[in-house]
Design a protein around this motif. Structure first.
Motif, PDB file in Angstrom:
ATOM      1  N   PRO A 116      34.335  16.683  -5.746  1.00 30.36           N
ATOM      2  CA  PRO A 116      33.678  16.646  -4.462  1.00 30.36           C
ATOM      3  C   PRO A 116      32.495  15.343  -4.487  1.00 30.36           C
ATOM      4  CG  PRO A 116      32.883  18.617  -5.345  1.00 30.36           C
ATOM      5  CD  PRO A 116      33.811  18.061  -6.579  1.00 30.36           C
ATOM      6  N   GLY A 117      32.715  14.838  -3.486  1.00 29.79           N
ATOM      7  CA  GLY A 117      31.359  13.933  -3.038  1.00 29.79           C
ATOM      8  C   GLY A 117      31.664  12.435  -3.913  1.00 29.79           C
ATOM      9  N   LEU A 118      32.788  12.162  -4.575  1.00 35.16           N
ATOM     10  CA  LEU A 118      32.691  11.049  -5.540  1.00 35.16           C
ATOM     11  C   LEU A 118      33.960  10.429  -5.152  1.00 35.16           C
ATOM     12  CD1 LEU A 118      31.928  12.116  -9.030  1.00 35.16           C
ATOM     13  CD2 LEU A 118      30.440  10.944  -7.517  1.00 35.16           C
ATOM     14  N   PRO A 119      33.814   8.896  -5.120  1.00 34.08           N
ATOM     15  CA  PRO A 119      35.002   8.228  -4.426  1.00 34.08           C
ATOM     16  C   PRO A 119      36.264   8.113  -5.483  1.00 34.08           C
ATOM     17  CG  PRO A 119      33.108   6.574  -5.219  1.00 34.08           C
ATOM     18  CD  PRO A 119      32.711   8.092  -4.956  1.00 34.08           C
ATOM     19  N   ARG A 120      37.248   7.939  -5.113  1.00 30.00           N
ATOM     20  CA  ARG A 120      38.433   7.900  -5.916  1.00 30.00           C
ATOM     21  C   ARG A 120      38.244   6.594  -7.049  1.00 30.00           C
ATOM     22  NH1 ARG A 120      43.710   9.542  -2.514  1.00 30.00           N
ATOM     23  NH2 ARG A 120      42.839  11.416  -1.956  1.00 30.00           N
ATOM     24  N   PRO A 121      38.697   6.756  -8.282  1.00 34.55           N
ATOM     25  CA  PRO A 121      38.752   5.399  -9.080  1.00 34.55           C
ATOM     26  C   PRO A 121      39.823   4.494  -8.786  1.00 34.55           C
ATOM     27  CG  PRO A 121      39.498   7.638 -10.465  1.00 34.55           C
ATOM     28  CD  PRO A 121      39.110   7.962  -8.922  1.00 34.55           C
ATOM     29  N   ARG A 122      39.663   3.382  -9.453  1.00 34.57           N
ATOM     30  CA  ARG A 122      40.798   2.517  -9.198  1.00 34.57           C
ATOM     31  C   ARG A 122      41.378   2.543 -10.813  1.00 34.57           C
ATOM     32  NH1 ARG A 122      42.477  -2.380 -10.191  1.00 34.57           N
ATOM     33  NH2 ARG A 122      40.621  -2.731 -11.246  1.00 34.57           N
ATOM     34  N   LEU A 123      42.359   2.934 -10.945  1.00 37.56           N
ATOM     35  CA  LEU A 123      43.118   2.977 -12.358  1.00 37.56           C
ATOM     36  C   LEU A 123      44.070   1.670 -12.423  1.00 37.56           C
ATOM     37  CD1 LEU A 123      44.138   6.520 -12.369  1.00 37.56           C
ATOM     38  CD2 LEU A 123      42.009   5.726 -13.195  1.00 37.56           C
ATOM     39  N   PHE A 124      43.880   1.157 -13.839  1.00 38.52           N
ATOM     40  CA  PHE A 124      44.780   0.166 -14.292  1.00 38.52           C
ATOM     41  C   PHE A 124      45.008   0.467 -15.744  1.00 38.52           C
ATOM     42  CE2 PHE A 124      40.182  -0.981 -14.417  1.00 38.52           C
ATOM     43  CZ  PHE A 124      40.185  -1.481 -15.679  1.00 38.52           C
ATOM     44  N   THR A 125      45.969   0.120 -16.179  1.00 39.44           N
ATOM     45  CA  THR A 125      46.502  -0.001 -17.645  1.00 39.44           C
ATOM     46  C   THR A 125      45.715  -1.034 -18.686  1.00 39.44           C
ATOM     47  OG1 THR A 125      48.234  -1.895 -17.390  1.00 39.44           O
ATOM     48  CG2 THR A 125      48.797   0.639 -16.758  1.00 39.44           C
ATOM     49  N   VAL A 126      45.646  -0.474 -19.882  1.00 38.74           N
ATOM     50  CA  VAL A 126      44.916  -1.283 -20.960  1.00 38.74           C
ATOM     51  C   VAL A 126      46.145  -2.079 -21.479  1.00 38.74           C
ATOM     52  CG1 VAL A 126      43.372  -1.305 -23.014  1.00 38.74           C
ATOM     53  CG2 VAL A 126      43.286   0.283 -21.135  1.00 38.74           C
ATOM     54  N   ALA A 135      31.809  -8.735  -7.481  1.00 38.65           N
ATOM     55  CA  ALA A 135      33.254  -8.668  -7.524  1.00 38.65           C
ATOM     56  C   ALA A 135      33.511  -7.191  -8.709  1.00 38.65           C
ATOM     57  CB  ALA A 135      33.939  -9.736  -8.259  1.00 38.65           C
ATOM     58  N   LYS A 136      32.526  -7.264  -9.873  1.00 40.01           N
ATOM     59  CA  LYS A 136      32.790  -5.941 -10.524  1.00 40.01           C
ATOM     60  C   LYS A 136      32.329  -4.801 -10.207  1.00 40.01           C
ATOM     61  CE  LYS A 136      31.165  -4.461 -15.282  1.00 40.01           C
ATOM     62  NZ  LYS A 136      30.357  -5.014 -16.388  1.00 40.01           N
ATOM     63  N   VAL A 137      31.552  -4.833  -9.275  1.00 36.36           N
ATOM     64  CA  VAL A 137      31.086  -3.567  -8.748  1.00 36.36           C
ATOM     65  C   VAL A 137      32.178  -3.102  -7.471  1.00 36.36           C
ATOM     66  CG1 VAL A 137      29.513  -2.652  -7.029  1.00 36.36           C
ATOM     67  CG2 VAL A 137      28.693  -4.042  -8.593  1.00 36.36           C
ATOM     68  N   LEU A 138      32.580  -4.037  -6.715  1.00 33.40           N
ATOM     69  CA  LEU A 138      33.763  -3.618  -5.976  1.00 33.40           C
ATOM     70  C   LEU A 138      34.868  -3.229  -6.627  1.00 33.40           C
ATOM     71  CD1 LEU A 138      33.639  -6.636  -3.193  1.00 33.40           C
ATOM     72  CD2 LEU A 138      32.573  -4.339  -3.214  1.00 33.40           C
ATOM     73  N   ALA A 139      35.338  -3.638  -7.777  1.00 36.55           N
ATOM     74  CA  ALA A 139      36.645  -3.267  -8.732  1.00 36.55           C
ATOM     75  C   ALA A 139      36.140  -1.925  -9.056  1.00 36.55           C
ATOM     76  CB  ALA A 139      36.752  -4.154  -9.879  1.00 36.55           C
ATOM     77  N   ALA A 140      34.795  -1.487  -9.650  1.00 37.26           N
ATOM     78  CA  ALA A 140      34.580  -0.480 -10.343  1.00 37.26           C
ATOM     79  C   ALA A 140      34.529   0.735  -9.061  1.00 37.26           C
ATOM     80  CB  ALA A 140      32.876  -0.681 -10.918  1.00 37.26           C
ATOM     81  N   ALA A 141      34.314   0.397  -7.930  1.00 41.98           N
ATOM     82  CA  ALA A 141      34.319   1.475  -6.902  1.00 41.98           C
ATOM     83  C   ALA A 141      35.794   1.592  -6.208  1.00 41.98           C
ATOM     84  CB  ALA A 141      33.364   0.969  -5.664  1.00 41.98           C
ATOM     85  N   GLY A 142      36.427   0.902  -6.824  1.00 38.81           N
ATOM     86  CA  GLY A 142      37.972   1.267  -6.420  1.00 38.81           C
ATOM     87  C   GLY A 142      38.370   0.363  -5.143  1.00 38.81           C
ATOM     88  N   VAL A 143      37.620  -0.517  -4.836  1.00 44.05           N
ATOM     89  CA  VAL A 143      38.121  -1.316  -3.574  1.00 44.05           C
ATOM     90  C   VAL A 143      39.178  -2.120  -3.745  1.00 44.05           C
ATOM     91  CG1 VAL A 143      37.273  -2.942  -1.996  1.00 44.05           C
ATOM     92  CG2 VAL A 143      35.711  -1.351  -2.861  1.00 44.05           C
ATOM     93  N   ALA A 144      39.433  -2.859  -4.889  1.00 46.60           N
ATOM     94  CA  ALA A 144      40.608  -3.541  -5.362  1.00 46.60           C
ATOM     95  C   ALA A 144      40.452  -3.966  -6.744  1.00 46.60           C
ATOM     96  CB  ALA A 144      40.992  -4.686  -4.475  1.00 46.60           C
ATOM     97  N   SER A 145      41.415  -4.807  -7.215  1.00 44.71           N
ATOM     98  CA  SER A 145      41.292  -5.243  -8.423  1.00 44.71           C
ATOM     99  C   SER A 145      40.092  -6.555  -8.511  1.00 44.71           C
ATOM    100  CB  SER A 145      42.279  -5.788  -9.117  1.00 44.71           C
ATOM    101  OG  SER A 145      42.701  -6.939  -8.358  1.00 44.71           O
ATOM    102  N   ARG A 146      39.638  -7.041  -9.724  1.00 42.02           N
ATOM    103  CA  ARG A 146      38.664  -7.892  -9.698  1.00 42.02           C
ATOM    104  C   ARG A 146      39.057  -9.206  -9.122  1.00 42.02           C
ATOM    105  NH1 ARG A 146      34.972  -8.488 -15.131  1.00 42.02           N
ATOM    106  NH2 ARG A 146      35.028  -6.204 -14.921  1.00 42.02           N
ATOM    107  N   ARG A 147      40.378  -9.739  -9.192  1.00 40.27           N
ATOM    108  CA  ARG A 147      40.720 -10.910  -8.485  1.00 40.27           C
ATOM    109  C   ARG A 147      40.953 -10.774  -7.190  1.00 40.27           C
ATOM    110  NH1 ARG A 147      45.473 -13.094 -12.662  1.00 40.27           N
ATOM    111  NH2 ARG A 147      44.151 -13.589 -14.317  1.00 40.27           N
ATOM    112  N   SER A 148      41.411  -9.468  -6.493  1.00 38.72           N
ATOM    113  CA  SER A 148      41.536  -9.191  -5.054  1.00 38.72           C
ATOM    114  C   SER A 148      39.973  -9.062  -4.532  1.00 38.72           C
ATOM    115  CB  SER A 148      42.283  -7.850  -5.031  1.00 38.72           C
ATOM    116  OG  SER A 148      43.531  -8.089  -5.680  1.00 38.72           O
TER     117      SER A 148
END
Length: 405
Positions: free
Chosen positions: A255-265, A158-171
């Motif tokens: 170039p060549g890197l996926p987009r990050p999934r941003l969230f607020t602290v 779940a952490k890897v998916l969230a870091a890759a920008g797929v969705a939040s950790r809960r999603s």
């Protein structure tokens, strides 16, 4: 007489005072004069020379089988020429003094081909020299040392998916429970599964997860009023829409890197403006927002009405929020400014509970007109940063927030 001549010859070889050579008409005469004798001895030698080589004869111009000589070859004299036997248009053999045209064209074509081959070889050599050398191969011991000390250990799925920008950790956990995630060809229903993005093949909804994860991003946003710090609610504007231009230009800058999934602290309520940290680093967000970090947060509260010492004392005494008694670190009445008619308070807290500053002011009997956060830890919001704009945090800014990258 013969004895005297032999003695004179032997002596002159040791003490030769004067010798002269005369070559008259193929006869060599040597006159030897001794310093001690007036006797002159003459020796004659017969030398024969080879006859000179005959000069090559020029072809007869009157011969019908030969071409008429050119003006340049008519006066060859002693020069040597090469005869060429060439078949003419009628098929007859003729003798010429110049090579045929097809021979000259063939020689020119061959020289051109040699130059082209040389150019191709030189270009290939340049390409080989410019090509980067292959990466060195390390031994098993070196790779084991690197993997044990520097390589990141496997992480939760779940952490890897969230870091890759797929969705939040809960999603991401919900996607895993729904069976939409496969690891190495098998459906994975456990979010706690340890995976390595560099080695494991992960698919989400039929799309392969890139092996390269996006780099860590740390941004400071000057949040305007009317925006929420959550991307889940659709009826209200989210601060994430303020980063649309940043995300659109991501592919050009990285170039060549996926987009990050941003969230607020942490969060700021809809009516509060000022500093909010935005990142894609979950560990950094937990570190900064956790109470154990003990980071102080400074707010500027604009108050409706007059403020006296009784109000300041009431705020400093604190109030109960969510069953916990919270007190501010400091409360200060700021000097009056000519362009601002309302009084302003500087309030510093470190617990960061929900609506803590608003509850403190409300408990003192005051009403907040505007609230702005200007500092977190050692990082202060830049005064020239406009509302809705963001700035990237440097390593010194991260250290001011208590984070060592």
């Amino acid at each position: 007489m013969a004895t005297i001549a032999a003695a004179a010859t032997a002596f002159t070889t040791l003490h030769l005072s004067r010798t002269s050579f005369i070559l008259p008409s193929r006869r060599l005469r040597t006159f030897v004069t001794s310093s001690f004798s007036t006797t002159t001895i003459t020796a004659e030698f017969n030398i024969k020379f080879a006859p000179p080589k005959p000069k090559p004869k020029l072809p007869n111009p009157s011969s019908p089988d030969l071409d008429p000589p050119d003006s340049s070859t008519s006066e060859l004299g002693d020069q040597l020429f090469i005869p060429w036997i060439v078949r003419d248009e009628n098929g007859n053999l003729t003798l010429r003094t110049t090579p045929p045209e097809r021979f000259l064209k063939g020689m020119a074509h061959q020289n051109t081909q040699k130059k082209k081959k040389k150019d191709v070889k030189s270009a290939a050599n340049k390409v080989k020299q410019a090509a980067p050398s292959a990466e060195p191969k390390y031994s098993k011991a070196a790779r084991r040392f690197y993997n044990e000390r520097f390589r990141e250990p496997p992480q939760r799925l779940a952490k890897v998916l969230a870091a890759a920008g797929v969705a939040s950790r809960r999603s991401s956990e919900e996607l895993i429970f729904q069976g939409k995630v496969t690891v190495n060809g098998s459906v994975c229903n456990t979010p706690q599964t340890r995976v390595d993005p560099d080695r494991d093949v992960i698919y989400v909804n039929g799309n392969r997860l890139p092996k390269k994860l996006p780099p860590k991003v740390y941004l400071a946003l000057n949040k305007p009023k009317g925006y929420i710090c959550s991307a889940g609610e659709k009826e209200t504007k989210s601060v994430m829409c303020l980063f649309d231009d940043f995300m659109k230009s991501w592919s050009k800058r990285n170039p060549g890197l996926p987009r990050p999934r941003l969230f607020t602290v942490g969060r700021l309520d809809v009516a509060t403006t000022g500093l909010i940290i935005v990142t894609n680093d979950g560990e950094f967000a937990n570190k900064v927002s956790h109470p154990s970090s003990n980071l102080s947060k400074e707010y500027i509260a604009t108050i409706n009405g007059a403020v006296n010492k009784r109000h300041l004392f009431a705020i400093s005494e604190g109030t109960v929020i969510e069953g916990v008694h919270c007190t501010p670190d400091s409360v200060e009445l700021l000097p009056q400014q000519p362009d601002i008619s309302r009084p302003r308070l500087r309030i510093v807290v470190h617990e960061g509970r929900n609506h803590e500053v608003r509850e403190l002011v409300k408990n003192a009997g005051l009403q907040i007109h505007a609230l702005k956060r200007v500092r977190i830890g050692g990082f202060r919001l830049p005064t020239d940063l406009a509302l809705g704009k963001h700035v990237e945090l440097s390593s010194s800014n991260l250290r001011a927030l208590g984070w060592k990258s």
